[in-house]
Motif scaffolding. Sequence first.
Motif, short mmCIF file in Angstrom:
data_model
loop_
_atom_site.label_atom_id
_atom_site.label_comp_id
_atom_site.label_asym_id
_atom_site.label_seq_id
_atom_site.Cartn_x
_atom_site.Cartn_y
_atom_site.Cartn_z
N LEU A 6 0.83 -1.21 0.00
CA LEU A 6 0.00 0.00 0.00
C LEU A 6 0.86 1.26 0.00
O LEU A 6 0.57 2.22 -0.71
N ARG A 7 1.94 1.26 0.79
CA ARG A 7 2.85 2.42 0.81
C ARG A 7 3.46 2.64 -0.56
O ARG A 7 3.51 3.76 -1.06
N LEU A 9 2.38 1.66 -3.48
CA LEU A 9 1.36 2.05 -4.45
C LEU A 9 0.96 3.51 -4.28
O LEU A 9 0.75 4.22 -5.27
N SER A 10 0.85 3.97 -3.05
CA SER A 10 0.45 5.36 -2.84
C SER A 10 1.56 6.33 -3.22
O SER A 10 1.30 7.46 -3.59
N ASN A 11 2.82 5.88 -3.15
CA ASN A 11 3.95 6.74 -3.51
C ASN A 11 4.28 6.72 -5.00
O ASN A 11 5.18 7.42 -5.43
N ALA A 13 2.08 7.22 -7.70
CA ALA A 13 1.00 7.74 -8.55
C ALA A 13 1.56 8.29 -9.85
O ALA A 13 2.55 9.02 -9.84
N SER A 17 -2.47 4.93 -14.39
CA SER A 17 -2.15 3.81 -13.51
C SER A 17 -3.21 2.74 -13.74
O SER A 17 -4.40 3.04 -13.68
N SER A 19 -4.97 -0.83 -12.70
CA SER A 19 -5.19 -1.82 -11.64
C SER A 19 -6.08 -2.92 -12.22
O SER A 19 -7.17 -2.63 -12.73
N THR A 106 -4.40 7.17 -10.09
CA THR A 106 -3.89 6.44 -8.93
C THR A 106 -4.36 5.00 -9.02
O THR A 106 -5.26 4.67 -9.79
N VAL A 109 -6.94 0.60 -4.67
CA VAL A 109 -6.40 -0.19 -3.57
C VAL A 109 -7.45 -0.59 -2.53
O VAL A 109 -7.10 -1.15 -1.49
N ARG A 110 -8.71 -0.33 -2.80
CA ARG A 110 -9.76 -0.61 -1.82
C ARG A 110 -9.72 -2.08 -1.35
O ARG A 110 -9.84 -2.36 -0.16
#
Length: 181
Positions: A6-7, A9-11, A13, A17, A19, A106, A109-110
Amino acid sequence: MIESHLRALSNAAADPSVSLLLTTTGLTEGEARLRLREQARQAVERVLAEATPAAAVELADRLDDCITSLTLHEGQHGVAVFVNERLQRVVPVMVDVRDRVVVDATFAVRDLLRAAQLSPRYRVVTMTDRATRLFEGHGFTLTEIRSEGFPFTFTVEETMRTGPRHRSKRHKKYIKIGRAS
């Protein structure tokens, strides 16, 4: 661990992107790859409508690399594939996911957030006459703890000189052993 994914993926962007999320329950690796390739085709079509053909080709190659590397694990319910210009990652998921393709600025990631909340955490301790190591587990991932005194090791000389009692005293500092109810 899911948190590290998660870290990352959030960094990472970047637009676009991609998914890809797929339920893998009851699928073989080959079947999962076929379904992911269909999802990847849909994603590339969407990217072609918004970006340059070169960007779409690059994305398609990166998606194919991820799909080719797919390995299913026992107990895995789904898989998430994340690709953009900065990152490509395949994440096994231990909870059911809703099959979908998302192309956005982004990553979606839910399902990973839900998996992080629902997946049990656990610890594993390995003890030998030479070393004691501690691992934290979450889902399919074990990570060795390298702080708070771990791992601690014993030299051959120390083992011969002090015997198991010394080791037991060091272990008691970190490990509480109780009876199951």
